[in-house]
Design a protein around this motif. Sequence first.
Motif, PDB file in Angstrom:
ATOM      1  N   ARG A   1     -33.822  24.616 -33.191  1.00 13.46           N
ATOM      2  CA  ARG A   1     -34.998  24.847 -34.045  1.00 13.46           C
ATOM      3  C   ARG A   1     -35.657  23.537 -34.434  1.00 13.46           C
ATOM      4  NH1 ARG A   1     -32.530  29.572 -37.828  1.00 13.46           N
ATOM      5  NH2 ARG A   1     -33.274  31.317 -36.586  1.00 13.46           N
TER       6      ARG A   1
ATOM      7  N   ALA B   1     -35.777  20.963 -32.778  1.00 10.48           N
ATOM      8  CA  ALA B   1     -36.503  20.417 -31.632  1.00 10.48           C
ATOM      9  C   ALA B   1     -37.782  21.200 -31.367  1.00 10.48           C
ATOM     10  CB  ALA B   1     -35.611  20.422 -30.394  1.00 10.48           C
ATOM     11  N   GLY B   2     -38.051  22.213 -32.178  1.00  7.97           N
ATOM     12  CA  GLY B   2     -39.293  22.966 -32.044  1.00  7.97           C
ATOM     13  C   GLY B   2     -39.230  24.073 -31.011  1.00  7.97           C
ATOM     14  N   ILE B   3     -38.028  24.419 -30.542  1.00  5.27           N
ATOM     15  CA  ILE B   3     -37.909  25.484 -29.539  1.00  5.27           C
ATOM     16  C   ILE B   3     -38.156  26.827 -30.224  1.00  5.27           C
ATOM     17  CG2 ILE B   3     -36.281  26.600 -27.970  1.00  5.27           C
ATOM     18  CD1 ILE B   3     -35.005  23.759 -27.688  1.00  5.27           C
TER      19      ILE B   3
ATOM     20  N   LEU C   1     -36.865  24.102 -42.427  1.00  2.00           N
ATOM     21  CA  LEU C   1     -35.770  24.853 -41.800  1.00  2.00           C
ATOM     22  C   LEU C   1     -34.758  25.341 -42.829  1.00  2.00           C
ATOM     23  CD1 LEU C   1     -34.855  22.862 -38.558  1.00  2.00           C
ATOM     24  CD2 LEU C   1     -35.809  25.150 -38.729  1.00  2.00           C
TER      25      LEU C   1
ATOM     26  N   ARG D   1     -43.468  25.200 -36.226  1.00  2.00           N
ATOM     27  CA  ARG D   1     -42.637  25.054 -35.041  1.00  2.00           C
ATOM     28  C   ARG D   1     -43.226  24.017 -34.083  1.00  2.00           C
ATOM     29  NH1 ARG D   1     -42.442  25.646 -30.146  1.00  2.00           N
ATOM     30  NH2 ARG D   1     -44.474  26.605 -29.908  1.00  2.00           N
TER      31      ARG D   1
ATOM     32  N   ARG E   1     -42.278  20.615 -35.342  1.00  2.00           N
ATOM     33  CA  ARG E   1     -40.858  20.258 -35.247  1.00  2.00           C
ATOM     34  C   ARG E   1     -40.524  19.786 -33.844  1.00  2.00           C
ATOM     35  NH1 ARG E   1     -39.477  24.833 -38.687  1.00  2.00           N
ATOM     36  NH2 ARG E   1     -39.300  26.149 -36.862  1.00  2.00           N
ATOM     37  N   GLY E   2     -39.841  18.686 -33.747  1.00  2.00           N
ATOM     38  CA  GLY E   2     -39.502  18.137 -32.439  1.00  2.00           C
ATOM     39  C   GLY E   2     -40.620  17.307 -31.867  1.00  2.00           C
TER      40      GLY E   2
ATOM     41  N   SER F   1     -38.364  15.248 -36.177  1.00  2.00           N
ATOM     42  CA  SER F   1     -37.191  15.918 -35.621  1.00  2.00           C
ATOM     43  C   SER F   1     -35.960  15.520 -36.414  1.00  2.00           C
ATOM     44  CB  SER F   1     -37.019  15.614 -34.133  1.00  2.00           C
ATOM     45  OG  SER F   1     -37.038  14.237 -33.910  1.00  2.00           O
TER      46      SER F   1
ATOM     47  N   MET G   1     -35.635  22.247 -22.131  1.00  2.00           N
ATOM     48  CA  MET G   1     -36.087  23.226 -23.126  1.00  2.00           C
ATOM     49  C   MET G   1     -36.862  22.532 -24.242  1.00  2.00           C
ATOM     50  SD  MET G   1     -32.743  25.595 -23.436  1.00  2.00           S
ATOM     51  CE  MET G   1     -33.167  26.602 -24.834  1.00  2.00           C
TER      52      MET G   1
ATOM     53  N   ALA H   1     -40.910  23.020 -25.053  1.00  2.00           N
ATOM     54  CA  ALA H   1     -41.346  23.558 -26.340  1.00  2.00           C
ATOM     55  C   ALA H   1     -42.696  22.981 -26.759  1.00  2.00           C
ATOM     56  CB  ALA H   1     -40.288  23.261 -27.409  1.00  2.00           C
ATOM     57  N   HIS H   2     -43.052  21.822 -26.215  1.00  2.00           N
ATOM     58  CA  HIS H   2     -44.296  21.188 -26.657  1.00  2.00           C
ATOM     59  C   HIS H   2     -45.243  20.787 -25.548  1.00  2.00           C
ATOM     60  CE1 HIS H   2     -42.675  21.041 -30.682  1.00  2.00           C
ATOM     61  NE2 HIS H   2     -41.565  20.560 -30.185  1.00  2.00           N
TER      62      HIS H   2
END
Lengths: 324, 327
Positions: A224, A226-228, B58, B86, B89-90, B94, B116, B120-121
């Motif tokens: 989460r 990591a933004g997944i 989170l 979301r 995040r990352g 992060s 992955m 995500a981005h």
Amino acid sequence: MLGFIIQRFLQAVVVMAVMSVIVFCGVYAIGNPIDIVIPPEATQEIREAAIRRLGLDLPLYKQYFIFMGNLLQGDLGRSFVYNVPVLELIGGRLPATLELVLISVISATVLGVSLGVYAGYRPESWISKTIMGVSVLGFSVPSFWVGLILILFFAVNLGWLPAGGRGETVEIWGVAWSFPTLDGLSHIVLPAVNLALFKLAMMIRLARAGTREIMLTDTIKFARAAGISEGTILRRHLLKLISIPILTVFGLELGSTLAFAVVTETIFSWPGVGKLIIDSIGVLDRPVMVAYLILVAFLFVTINFVIDLVFALIDPRVRQGATS
Amino acid sequence: MSDPVLSVKDLKTHFFTRAGVVKAVDGVSFDLAEGEIMGLVGESGSGKTVTGFSLLGLVDAPGRIVSGSVRLKGTELTALTDSELRSRRGHDISMIFQDPIATLNPMLTIGQQMRMAIDAHERLSARAAESRAAELLTQVGIPSAKERLRAYPHEFSGGMRQRVAIAIALLHRPAVIVADEPTTALDVSIQAQILFQMRDLARETGTAMVWISHDLAVVSSLASKLAVMYAGRIVEQGPTATLLRDPRHPYTAGLIASLPAMAAPGTPLTQIPGTTPSLLSLPAGCPFAPRCDRATDLCKADPDMTHQDNRGWRCFHPVTRTAEVPA
């Protein structure tokens, strides 16, 4: 990996050999089939001739070796009662059980895991609470009663589905199957639902417990962070992480349901192996019993073997432990 | 001074449990400039980890951010929707965790997990994603990175696993990394390696860090400024050197006095008497007062943050250097 497969294969062979001894001795210990095979008024000569013909005069170990010798040549003997090769008898019934059990166990797993993951993912929602409530019913209501109620409701009252039998069948590879025809499929629905309920409840519980545990771990938090997205987390992380116990239970359930679908097969007059073995025990048809039990052992061993291989495929730690 | 990349103002995260409201984070404020490393220090249960999770949005139920603001590069994070958050995040902020064995998925290869995090981005080709992942692994000090992408977490040592986690956190060059005790589970020698590598990375990439730790010694070698947390609040903050040399809050002074390096060899280590109060039933006034030998009737009221130069403390009876610290 090859070493792992060979090792497991040898284990399987040993298990099968031990099983054959236990089964053979166990079945030998119950009753004397000769009284059932020949009429009571038969003369002593006929009686002795029958005993000799069936090989029952030999000592137990000799009978066993003859049996094993024949078994290794693919000959499981002839039924005392029907006087046809046992293999033919079981082979004719097995596909019926196989299709019924596969359909019910696979759909119970797919549906159960989906519902269980949802219930574990959103434990507070009323949908989850409903799912868990229903799963308690699946555990606690006896299967024969559910079968009767299903027949009463869907076959007798509503008349939507047939109450028993296999319906129209299609021959594939010389074996009759029900599932490819619409009529056959409609005959499968009720017994499959009946068989699936308990497994569905178990899969829901298993998947939910796994999901609740895994969702709290740092693996999920890190993903989460990591933004997944949640969907990807559920599909790629969660399903893999909860798969080991689910696969284990899937294998065990598949084996035990194939072997012991007796109650459901009886209620829905489904001509599978379960019904055959009950009849055979009733008349002490020894070759059928022995062959059936060995077949069951073989199914379990094979299923476990396959499940072990699948474990090694999906979990690198098992793979490494297996090779080192 | 330029605008801070991260600015936290009066952040409050409360947990609504059956037993009552737990005020895990109760009014935390700090600023973080580009490339700056701030140490967030405190005992277990002081709210430092929850602060970290709050920054990324989170916080698990039954907790939630009840008030306050978290501005990251000018964007108010607490006002974003789940999916907007979301996507930050990352990418912009992060986090790395304490136990690298628990953070990586044992059933996926390092490459799959990095892919992955990239997907995500960003939409990258398989080749581009692989070279990005390998580049990051090299940067955090993992040799023959390309081959290692096909390895599973259990094939790495603890320190290497934490490096992988750091590489994943760095994939999108975030402005801020929250590091929640990332070296606590490691050997001391590995710990030092990773600490200095993180400091260099922060310097090179301009990434700011919030370094959460209960170990004042570790943090002080890394962070340019410190924030000391007690019972959900920052009780003292300021530049690391100033704070260590001249603590004002009795709790900070206690933490420093209890460092093993401060004790003469052979003598027992100094302790702070008592334990952290339950956040369910905080005493009125200063939460540290029951453990504090300087407490007076004045401490029945809640002290505000006293600011002086670039530091601040929350105490009515601040320690002064001449009185407390022996020469």
